[in-house]
Design a protein around this motif. Structure first.
Motif, PDB file in Angstrom:
ATOM      1  N   ASN A 115       0.836  -1.199   0.000  1.00  0.00           N
ATOM      2  CA  ASN A 115       0.000   0.000   0.000  1.00  0.00           C
ATOM      3  C   ASN A 115       0.873   1.252   0.000  1.00  0.00           C
ATOM      4  O   ASN A 115       1.366   1.684   1.036  1.00  0.00           O
ATOM      5  CB  ASN A 115      -0.906  -0.034   1.252  1.00  0.00           C
ATOM      6  CG  ASN A 115      -2.002   1.019   1.220  1.00  0.00           C
ATOM      7  OD1 ASN A 115      -2.467   1.472   2.245  1.00  0.00           O
ATOM      8  ND2 ASN A 115      -2.421   1.436   0.032  1.00  0.00           N
ATOM      9  N   MET A 130      -1.416  -1.451  -4.187  1.00  0.00           N
ATOM     10  CA  MET A 130      -2.635  -0.664  -4.040  1.00  0.00           C
ATOM     11  C   MET A 130      -2.229   0.760  -3.698  1.00  0.00           C
ATOM     12  O   MET A 130      -1.575   1.009  -2.678  1.00  0.00           O
ATOM     13  CB  MET A 130      -3.469  -1.282  -2.917  1.00  0.00           C
ATOM     14  CG  MET A 130      -4.784  -0.622  -2.681  1.00  0.00           C
ATOM     15  SD  MET A 130      -6.044  -1.270  -3.844  1.00  0.00           S
ATOM     16  CE  MET A 130      -7.445  -0.270  -3.340  1.00  0.00           C
ATOM     17  N   LYS A 132      -4.327   3.539  -3.359  1.00  0.00           N
ATOM     18  CA  LYS A 132      -5.252   4.197  -2.438  1.00  0.00           C
ATOM     19  C   LYS A 132      -4.978   3.754  -1.000  1.00  0.00           C
ATOM     20  O   LYS A 132      -4.783   2.562  -0.739  1.00  0.00           O
ATOM     21  CB  LYS A 132      -6.685   3.791  -2.830  1.00  0.00           C
ATOM     22  CG  LYS A 132      -7.678   4.921  -2.827  1.00  0.00           C
ATOM     23  CD  LYS A 132      -8.988   4.465  -3.451  1.00  0.00           C
ATOM     24  CE  LYS A 132     -10.099   5.433  -3.088  1.00  0.00           C
ATOM     25  NZ  LYS A 132     -11.391   4.989  -3.619  1.00  0.00           N
ATOM     26  N   LEU A 134      -5.200   2.434   2.665  1.00  0.00           N
ATOM     27  CA  LEU A 134      -6.066   1.422   3.280  1.00  0.00           C
ATOM     28  C   LEU A 134      -6.056   1.555   4.794  1.00  0.00           C
ATOM     29  O   LEU A 134      -5.020   1.821   5.394  1.00  0.00           O
ATOM     30  CB  LEU A 134      -5.577   0.019   2.892  1.00  0.00           C
ATOM     31  CG  LEU A 134      -5.650  -0.339   1.401  1.00  0.00           C
ATOM     32  CD1 LEU A 134      -4.951  -1.668   1.140  1.00  0.00           C
ATOM     33  CD2 LEU A 134      -7.100  -0.397   0.934  1.00  0.00           C
ATOM     34  N   ASP A 135      -7.209   1.327   5.399  1.00  0.00           N
ATOM     35  CA  ASP A 135      -7.335   1.387   6.852  1.00  0.00           C
ATOM     36  C   ASP A 135      -7.250  -0.040   7.404  1.00  0.00           C
ATOM     37  O   ASP A 135      -8.207  -0.820   7.287  1.00  0.00           O
ATOM     38  CB  ASP A 135      -8.685   2.039   7.199  1.00  0.00           C
ATOM     39  CG  ASP A 135      -8.881   2.221   8.697  1.00  0.00           C
ATOM     40  OD1 ASP A 135      -8.385   1.375   9.466  1.00  0.00           O
ATOM     41  OD2 ASP A 135      -9.542   3.197   9.085  1.00  0.00           O
ATOM     42  N   MET A 139     -10.044  -3.258   8.092  1.00  0.00           N
ATOM     43  CA  MET A 139      -9.865  -4.539   7.396  1.00  0.00           C
ATOM     44  C   MET A 139      -9.795  -5.691   8.397  1.00  0.00           C
ATOM     45  O   MET A 139     -10.398  -6.749   8.185  1.00  0.00           O
ATOM     46  CB  MET A 139      -8.603  -4.492   6.535  1.00  0.00           C
ATOM     47  CG  MET A 139      -8.723  -3.514   5.368  1.00  0.00           C
ATOM     48  SD  MET A 139      -7.127  -3.116   4.596  1.00  0.00           S
ATOM     49  CE  MET A 139      -6.811  -4.608   3.662  1.00  0.00           C
ATOM     50  N   LEU A 204     -10.109  -5.098   0.473  1.00  0.00           N
ATOM     51  CA  LEU A 204      -9.668  -3.860  -0.178  1.00  0.00           C
ATOM     52  C   LEU A 204     -10.803  -2.839  -0.190  1.00  0.00           C
ATOM     53  O   LEU A 204     -10.591  -1.648   0.052  1.00  0.00           O
ATOM     54  CB  LEU A 204      -9.172  -4.141  -1.601  1.00  0.00           C
ATOM     55  CG  LEU A 204      -7.889  -4.974  -1.715  1.00  0.00           C
ATOM     56  CD1 LEU A 204      -7.572  -5.296  -3.170  1.00  0.00           C
ATOM     57  CD2 LEU A 204      -6.707  -4.242  -1.075  1.00  0.00           C
ATOM     58  N   GLU A 205     -12.021  -3.312  -0.447  1.00  0.00           N
ATOM     59  CA  GLU A 205     -13.196  -2.423  -0.435  1.00  0.00           C
ATOM     60  C   GLU A 205     -13.424  -1.847   0.966  1.00  0.00           C
ATOM     61  O   GLU A 205     -13.757  -0.680   1.131  1.00  0.00           O
ATOM     62  CB  GLU A 205     -14.459  -3.188  -0.863  1.00  0.00           C
ATOM     63  CG  GLU A 205     -14.384  -3.789  -2.253  1.00  0.00           C
ATOM     64  CD  GLU A 205     -14.665  -2.765  -3.340  1.00  0.00           C
ATOM     65  OE1 GLU A 205     -15.815  -2.347  -3.467  1.00  0.00           O
ATOM     66  OE2 GLU A 205     -13.716  -2.382  -4.063  1.00  0.00           O
ATOM     67  N   GLY A 207     -11.088  -1.539   3.270  1.00  0.00           N
ATOM     68  CA  GLY A 207      -9.936  -0.692   3.599  1.00  0.00           C
ATOM     69  C   GLY A 207     -10.025   0.710   3.029  1.00  0.00           C
ATOM     70  O   GLY A 207      -9.556   1.670   3.643  1.00  0.00           O
ATOM     71  N   THR A 208     -10.629   0.838   1.841  1.00  0.00           N
ATOM     72  CA  THR A 208     -10.763   2.167   1.230  1.00  0.00           C
ATOM     73  C   THR A 208     -12.000   2.895   1.741  1.00  0.00           C
ATOM     74  O   THR A 208     -12.196   4.067   1.437  1.00  0.00           O
ATOM     75  CB  THR A 208     -10.892   2.067  -0.313  1.00  0.00           C
ATOM     76  OG1 THR A 208     -12.029   1.249  -0.617  1.00  0.00           O
ATOM     77  CG2 THR A 208      -9.648   1.469  -0.942  1.00  0.00           C
TER      78      THR A 208
END
Lengths: 257, 257
Positions: A115, A130, A132, A134-135, A139, A204-205, A207-208
């Protein structure tokens, strides 16, 4: 003689583990190496049919062959005839009746995500890049909701056979970061077709911020593949290990807390 | 306009950094990408002439070009035209007169060793595989003896120009292990031709017991290349970072204790 082989490979060049019509596979490379070692017929049966591009640190395969090579020399014998991206790590005698797929076991997979704003050449083979941000906490929260015995049909490729039993037990599912390298690790009694990659794509969804961690419960209940996230690319996935034993009860209760 | 580029690369496919007659180099790949970005003449000057097969996380290069691309967009602009094994990580404006080789700096190199009975495909690109068991404590003891200002002629390729000043300052030199992966890390004000690889090759001799850690002192004094160990393979070596500042004094005194 039955021998349990532990095999590591860089899956980049291969069309997965299992022999198939289109493309060269890890199993084929193993069979080709074996032909140099065993004059008679032999079989190599893998535990996991890893997809094209997926890696392994601890794939397990049962070798059935007539040979005078001692078990502890089998890795060196195979490795002489294998390309550098496939290496037999261990060879161990097994009890009569052992089968890599049917003998009870649990498996651990790892999905790595790099990331960062730009990719890093050194990460490109084993981690999905990735851009973008990520949190990781979000996640990890989502992954934790998969722990337990659930129907994972929503996390199974729509291409899978329809009649398959889609109930599986996930013993542990964690997301951790070290610098800008994120790792999703999941341990279970078995995984459906593309299950870990769909889980990774869903994370991933989350995380963003596009999906909520709490949404996992509803996705499981829906049994609808379209509710989960996309299938993450193969190269981020590694089969870490397969253990032929019951999952330790104390570990399980601790992980599920 | 002068821009400081930080460049990471997997050196496997390249004949080193610097443009040369035989083989394709990282600098050439950078120049080729630059031609897509700058209509006029431009130059790219690297800080380190890394050898064929050596990797970098933080090579530094000075880009001199007429361009309207803002510094922070330069990495993305380059990366569009670079192969995936070379990635510009950062672009920063520099003061007039900055030169990647002559502006005072210190550098850190890392040499990785995978110490195990059989190789691991996932380690094969960035770590040298060593079957024989290595004693990390002994190796760390030997490396510590290089810290300070010494004549490192014994650790310089015999192919180097004879008149070169061979005195260098090593600020820190450590050997650490994480599982069966060993890392030799060395920071200094400059390194002679093949110096880190000869140090690594010497540490392998110390690690197997063929050489004593205390022997390092005599090797330094001898100024004799033949007294040091062999040159370790290129693929274990990575240029980690180059910092354009004096080495922190407090860190230095701590490292030298």
């Amino acid at each position: 003689m039955g021998l349990k082989l532990t095999v590591a490979y860089d899956g980049t060049r291969y069309a997965g583990w299992q022999v198939q019509k289109n493309g060269y596979t890890v199993q084929e490379a193993m069979m080709r190496a074996g032909k140099n070692l065993f004059p008679g017929p032999f079989t190599i049966t893998g535990a996991s049919r890893t997809d094209a591009g997926v890696h392994a640190l601890g794939q397990v395969a049962l070798l059935e062959a007539e040979t005078s090579i001692p078990a502890e020399r089998i890795p060196f014998a195979f490795n002489r005839f294998l390309p550098p991206d496939i290496v037999v790590q261990r060879g161990e005698p097994v009890e009569e009746g052992f089968h890599p797929r049917y003998t009870p076991h649990f498996k651990t997979y790892s999905y790595q995500i790099h990331n960062a704003p730009v990719p890093l050449p050194q990460n490109r083979r084993y981690a999905h890049h990735m851009q973008k941000a990520l949190d990781v906490e979000r996640m990890a929260g989502a992954a934790g909701r998969w722990v337990g015995t659930h129907d994972f049909k929503a996390f199974c490729s729509a291409k899978a056979k329809n009649k398959e039993d889609t109930v599986r037990t996930v013993y542990a599912a964690t997301v951790k970061s070290q610098g800008n390298l994120l790792e999703f690790q999941v341990t279970g009694n078995g995984f459906l077709y593309n299950m870990v990659r769909i889980m990774a794509g869903t994370l991933l969804e989350v995380g963003t911020g596009a999906m909520a961690p709490e949404a996992m419960d509803g996705i499981l209940i829906s049994r609808d593949r379209d509710k989960a996230g996309p299938t993450a690319p193969a190269h981020g996935l590694t089969l870490v290990e397969i253990v032929y034993a019951p999952y330790p009860q104390d570990k399980e209760s601790k992980d599920e807390r």
